[in-house]
Write a protein that holds these residues in place. Structure first.
Motif, short mmCIF file in Angstrom:
data_model
loop_
_atom_site.label_atom_id
_atom_site.label_comp_id
_atom_site.label_asym_id
_atom_site.label_seq_id
_atom_site.Cartn_x
_atom_site.Cartn_y
_atom_site.Cartn_z
N GLY A 5 0.80 -1.22 0.00
CA GLY A 5 0.00 0.00 0.00
C GLY A 5 0.83 1.26 0.00
N ILE A 6 1.95 1.22 0.69
CA ILE A 6 2.81 2.41 0.75
C ILE A 6 3.88 2.38 -0.34
CG2 ILE A 6 4.60 1.54 2.32
CD1 ILE A 6 4.40 4.19 3.83
N ASP A 7 3.81 1.32 -1.16
CA ASP A 7 4.77 1.16 -2.26
C ASP A 7 6.19 1.21 -1.71
OD1 ASP A 7 5.39 0.66 -4.83
OD2 ASP A 7 4.93 2.66 -5.60
N LEU A 8 6.45 0.29 -0.74
CA LEU A 8 7.68 0.37 0.05
C LEU A 8 8.92 0.05 -0.75
CD1 LEU A 8 8.50 1.05 2.92
CD2 LEU A 8 8.25 -1.36 3.52
N GLN A 54 7.67 5.08 -7.66
CA GLN A 54 6.99 4.86 -6.39
C GLN A 54 6.01 5.98 -6.10
OE1 GLN A 54 10.94 4.19 -4.32
NE2 GLN A 54 9.64 2.80 -3.09
N ARG A 55 4.98 5.65 -5.30
CA ARG A 55 4.00 6.64 -4.93
C ARG A 55 4.66 7.79 -4.16
NH1 ARG A 55 -1.01 2.99 -2.59
NH2 ARG A 55 -1.66 2.09 -4.59
N PRO A 63 3.65 12.21 1.53
CA PRO A 63 2.79 11.27 2.28
C PRO A 63 1.53 10.92 1.51
CG PRO A 63 2.43 13.48 3.10
CD PRO A 63 3.53 13.60 2.05
N LEU A 64 0.97 9.73 1.83
CA LEU A 64 -0.27 9.30 1.21
C LEU A 64 -1.43 10.11 1.80
CD1 LEU A 64 0.11 5.41 1.27
CD2 LEU A 64 0.61 6.97 -0.64
N GLY A 65 -2.46 10.34 0.97
CA GLY A 65 -3.62 11.06 1.44
C GLY A 65 -4.43 10.24 2.43
N LEU A 66 -5.29 10.94 3.16
CA LEU A 66 -6.12 10.27 4.17
C LEU A 66 -7.01 9.20 3.53
CD1 LEU A 66 -7.21 10.01 7.04
CD2 LEU A 66 -8.83 11.86 6.53
N ILE A 124 0.06 6.25 9.39
CA ILE A 124 0.84 7.47 9.67
C ILE A 124 1.27 8.09 8.34
CG2 ILE A 124 2.98 8.37 10.69
CD1 ILE A 124 2.71 6.28 12.86
N PRO A 125 1.08 9.38 8.15
CA PRO A 125 1.45 10.02 6.87
C PRO A 125 2.97 10.21 6.75
CG PRO A 125 0.56 11.66 8.38
CD PRO A 125 0.39 10.33 9.06
N TRP A 126 3.65 9.10 6.46
CA TRP A 126 5.11 9.16 6.38
C TRP A 126 5.56 10.00 5.19
CZ3 TRP A 126 7.04 7.27 10.66
CH2 TRP A 126 6.38 6.23 11.33
N THR A 127 6.65 10.73 5.40
CA THR A 127 7.24 11.50 4.29
C THR A 127 8.45 10.79 3.71
OG1 THR A 127 8.57 12.78 5.87
CG2 THR A 127 6.43 13.69 5.22
N GLN A 128 8.99 9.83 4.45
CA GLN A 128 10.11 9.02 3.99
C GLN A 128 9.77 7.54 4.22
OE1 GLN A 128 12.82 10.22 2.46
NE2 GLN A 128 12.14 12.36 2.71
#
Length: 374
Positions: free
Chosen positions: A262-265, A273-274, A277-280, A343-347
């Motif tokens: 989901g976070i395209d890790l 990659q996405r 941060p991902l939207g709500l 959590i809206p991670w930026t990294q």
């Protein structure tokens, strides 16, 4: 092989069945003092001594007194053989049991007991002659001889469970699984609640190829309904229940993998990659497949389980440590999955750490705890 018993002897017989051996001996002592030639009293006295293993010598003495009154009394001879076995004269019991068969050729129990003991007697003799090692050929010959006698016992006593138990033991020692299975079926036909036969049949069905944990647990739960005090079947149900709990950990790891996707890790060649941060909305949407996994993989399956299996699952968690470890690992993996997605991670550095933190503890013990039931 029935004999009319004096009321005192009959009461003593009941007391022995209840394992109240001392009371039975007191009653029999009074009866023998009153009538020293009561063979049945002497035999029951021997039985009382064998029952609580107080003294094999005293049991042997009592049977000798009975046989002195009537050397051809079948009950006295059978009890004498048991007393001889307890006092270390096991090989000599063969002659006594063959005498029982000679005197009562239509009595199934004499054949069954001889068959049960004969192969053991032959094994002892073979071991003594070969420095403690029982020769395979000697054992198979003894089992073959005992099998013929056991079959005669079955012919004479087709409704006698013990005769089939003896035949099962012989077939089991000879590794003849087909005959052993036939004997188990015969035992269960006569006694549907026979604990050992029921446990063996259930284990065979539960461990057959292709049987999943739910099916195995259901088989053991059904069998326990017929024999609720069976320790082997309770162990089998515990093992099957533990396999169900291990499946919960796989669901949590699947959710962890969905979170990573989901976070395209992980970067893929040729794809971007996405953006973080991902939207709500995306973060909430990532919860949907996890909810489906738990609804279908755990909740629905749990609701379909037999009530007895559900109770045993709760009991297993309370009784043993490994189920709690497995559930703890599943909970930890799910917590890591939720932290990754919500959590809206930026990294991606921290989510990557969380992925390995949730994955490693479960994978590290996954194979080690495979045989554990607690």
């Amino acid at each position: 092989m029935t004999t009319t018993l004096h009321p005192a002897v009959e009461r003593a017989d009941l007391l022995i069945d209840l394992k109240r051996y001392e009371e039975a001996r007191e009653l029999l002592a009074r009866r023998i003092a009153e009538e020293p030639e009561d063979i049945r009293a002497w035999v029951e006295l021997a039985r009382s001594h064998l029952g609580d293993e107080e003294s094999g010598a005293k049991a042997l003495e009592a049977t000798e007194r009975a046989l002195a009154l009537d050397a051809e009394d079948i009950g006295a001879l059978l009890m004498h053989a048991r007393a001889m076995r307890v006092t270390g004269r096991f090989p000599e019991t063969e002659g006594v049991l063959r005498e029982v068969i000679r005197l009562a050729p239509d009595y199934w129990y004499g054949y069954a007991l001889l068959a049960d003991w004969l192969w053991r007697i032959r094994s002892i003799s073979s071991g003594q002659a070969n420095g403690g090692q029982v020769g395979r050929e000697d054992l198979m010959a003894a089992l073959g001889e005992a099998e013929l006698i056991a079959q005669q016992a079955i012919r004479l006593g087709p409704e006698a469970v013990y005769a089939y138990e003896v035949a099962w033991r012989i077939a089991d020692m000879a590794a003849n699984r087909s005959v052993a299975d036939q004997m188990d079926e015969a035992i269960l036909r006569l006694d549907p609640q026979h604990e050992q036969a029921l446990a063996r049949r259930t284990e065979k069905a539960a461990t057959a190829p292709g049987i999943k944990a739910t099916g195995a647990a259901t088989l053991y739960a059904d069998a326990l309904a017929s024999a609720p005090g069976s320790a082997p079947m309770q162990r089998g149900l515990d093992e099957a229940s533990y396999r169900l709990l291990r499946g919960v950990r796989w669901l949590a790891l699947l959710c962890l993998a969905l979170a990573a996707a989901g976070i395209d890790l992980f970067a893929t060649d040729g794809e971007t990659q996405r953006e973080l941060p991902l939207g709500l909305g995306q973060r909430l949407w990532d919860l949907v497949p996890m909810a489906v996994v738990w609804a279908l993989g755990a909740l629905l399956r749990y609701r379909r389980l037999r009530a007895g299996i559900r109770v045993n699952l709760h009991s297993l968690v309370r009784r043993w440590a490994w189920p709690r470890v497995v559930l703890g690992q599943a909970a930890w993996a799910m917590l890591c999955a939720l932290l990754i997605t919500q959590i809206p991670w930026t990294q991606r550095t921290v989510p990557l750490v969380l992925l390995w933190a949730g994955l490693v503890p479960a994978v590290a013990t996954m194979w080690f705890d495979r045989p554990k039931a607690g």
